[in-house]
Design an enzyme around this catalytic site. Structure first.
Site, PDB file in Angstrom:
ATOM      1  N   ARG A 143     -16.230  23.959 -54.825  1.00 56.02           N
ATOM      2  CA  ARG A 143     -16.581  22.538 -54.856  1.00 56.02           C
ATOM      3  C   ARG A 143     -17.007  22.031 -53.483  1.00 56.02           C
ATOM      4  NH1 ARG A 143     -18.662  20.920 -58.479  1.00 56.02           N
ATOM      5  NH2 ARG A 143     -20.201  20.399 -56.919  1.00 56.02           N
TER       6      ARG A 143
ATOM      7  N   LYS B 227     -27.286   4.742 -41.217  1.00 53.99           N
ATOM      8  CA  LYS B 227     -26.597   4.506 -42.492  1.00 53.99           C
ATOM      9  C   LYS B 227     -26.294   5.852 -43.149  1.00 53.99           C
ATOM     10  CE  LYS B 227     -28.812   0.003 -43.027  1.00 53.99           C
ATOM     11  NZ  LYS B 227     -29.763  -0.835 -43.782  1.00 53.99           N
TER      12      LYS B 227
ATOM     13  N   LYS C 150     -30.199  -5.832 -31.801  1.00 49.43           N
ATOM     14  CA  LYS C 150     -30.365  -6.334 -33.161  1.00 49.43           C
ATOM     15  C   LYS C 150     -30.012  -7.813 -33.244  1.00 49.43           C
ATOM     16  CE  LYS C 150     -29.398  -3.449 -36.529  1.00 49.43           C
ATOM     17  NZ  LYS C 150     -30.755  -3.033 -36.949  1.00 49.43           N
TER      18      LYS C 150
ATOM     19  N   GLU D  63     -35.026  -5.857 -32.294  1.00 44.50           N
ATOM     20  CA  GLU D  63     -35.348  -6.196 -33.681  1.00 44.50           C
ATOM     21  C   GLU D  63     -35.781  -7.659 -33.752  1.00 44.50           C
ATOM     22  OE1 GLU D  63     -32.680  -5.235 -37.332  1.00 44.50           O
ATOM     23  OE2 GLU D  63     -32.148  -7.259 -36.689  1.00 44.50           O
TER      24      GLU D  63
ATOM     25  N   ASP E 174     -38.408  -6.444 -38.771  1.00 45.02           N
ATOM     26  CA  ASP E 174     -37.392  -6.364 -39.823  1.00 45.02           C
ATOM     27  C   ASP E 174     -37.769  -7.211 -41.022  1.00 45.02           C
ATOM     28  OD1 ASP E 174     -34.870  -5.570 -40.919  1.00 45.02           O
ATOM     29  OD2 ASP E 174     -34.090  -7.546 -40.415  1.00 45.02           O
TER      30      ASP E 174
END
Length: 285
Positions: free
Chosen positions: A100, A136, A168, A198, A219
């Site tokens: 697994r 992410k 950001k 950004e 963005d």
């Protein structure tokens, strides 16, 4: 293209194995003789881009150091349903107990490589635009997932918060504005580091251009605004920055965005939304 330094890879695999084996493997230990040996093959249950052969084998070697394996297809190869990807031979208990974990990692990596290939293939022929991932990623699996992105033909964005300056929206709020944030970054970051910021509007773009940002991330811009931003960047008196577009990126938008004058298209979906590939393990004595 190494997956990960051996000590780090082994530590990652051991943590994954411990999720299954901290209390042993009651079924395998009860049913299978300790001396039994077997061969297993990993089989694609659908079309995919293969990725993770070395990781797949290493899982079994952590349980049976004498296990041996073979990659029948190279990482990055496109295969059809039924293709045998990798084989491994060793103690039957090790193959059953590690099944697994080996599949979870290889399926995840192959799924990301497959998705990255779809996005890279969507670029117009001869395009110099880069498709990149984002941070992410699955906690603890970033190195494997980013390797899979590269295997699929895309590129990696900054690897960690310490590897690049990327100002950001919340940095801008905390610093008191785009110009202030860029000026502080210029003053305090190493001289070898480029400054990316950004922006969420054409007005913020103009401010970033005036402040001399090296890279500007657009963005959630519409296609029309991306084209306007590209034209303004080309005319900037402070030098043309690299333009990155991010937010709301879908496969269908890649050709039009690549033709709009940007340099980088960053796609969080390469890692956070990629579906694991379907791979099975078939065992034989």
């Amino acid at each position: 293209m190494p997956v990960l330094a051996a000590p780090l890879l082994d530590a990652l695999i051991d943590r994954a194995l411990d999720e299954d084996l901290a209390g042993g493997d009651l079924t395998t230990e009860a049913c299978i003789d300790a001396s039994a040996r077997a061969t297993a093959k990993a089989v694609a249950r659908g079309p995919l881009v293969a990725c993770g052969g070395a990781v797949f084998l290493r899982v079994f070697q952590r349980l049976d150091p004498e296990a041996e394996g073979e990659a029948l297809v190279a990482d990055g190869a496109r295969v059809d349903t039924g293709a045998v990807l990798w084989t491994v031979r060793g103690r039957a208990r090790a193959l059953l107990s590690g099944e697994r974990t080996a599949l979870n990692l290889a399926q995840r990596m192959s799924g990301i490589a497959t998705e990255a290939r779809r996005y890279a293939d969507a670029l117009p022929a001869g395009s110099g635009v880069r498709i990149t991932d984002t941070r992410k990623t699955t906690p603890g699996l970033r190195a494997l997932e980013r390797y899979a992105v590269r295997i699929g033909g895309a590129h990696n964005h900054r690897d960690s918060l310490g590897s690049a300056v990327l100002i950001k929206d919340n940095h801008i709020v905390a610093a008191g504005g785009i110009s202030t944030a860029i000026a502080r970054a210029r003053a305090r970051a190493p001289h070898t580091t480029k400054v990316e910021v950004e922006v969420a509007s054409l007005q913020e773009l103009d401010e970033a251009l005036a402040a001399g940002a090296d890279i500007i991330m657009l963005d959630n811009f519409t296609l029309a605004d991306v084209k306007v931003a590209a034209a303004r960047a080309r005319r900037s008196q402070h030098g043309r920055p690299l333009l990155e577009v991010s937010g709301g990126i879908t496969l269908e938008r890649i050709p039009e965005l690549a033709a709009a004058g940007v340099d980088v298209i960053s796609v969080g979906a390469l890692t956070h939304s990629a579906r694991s590939a379907d791979i099975a393990l078939d065992l034989a004595l």
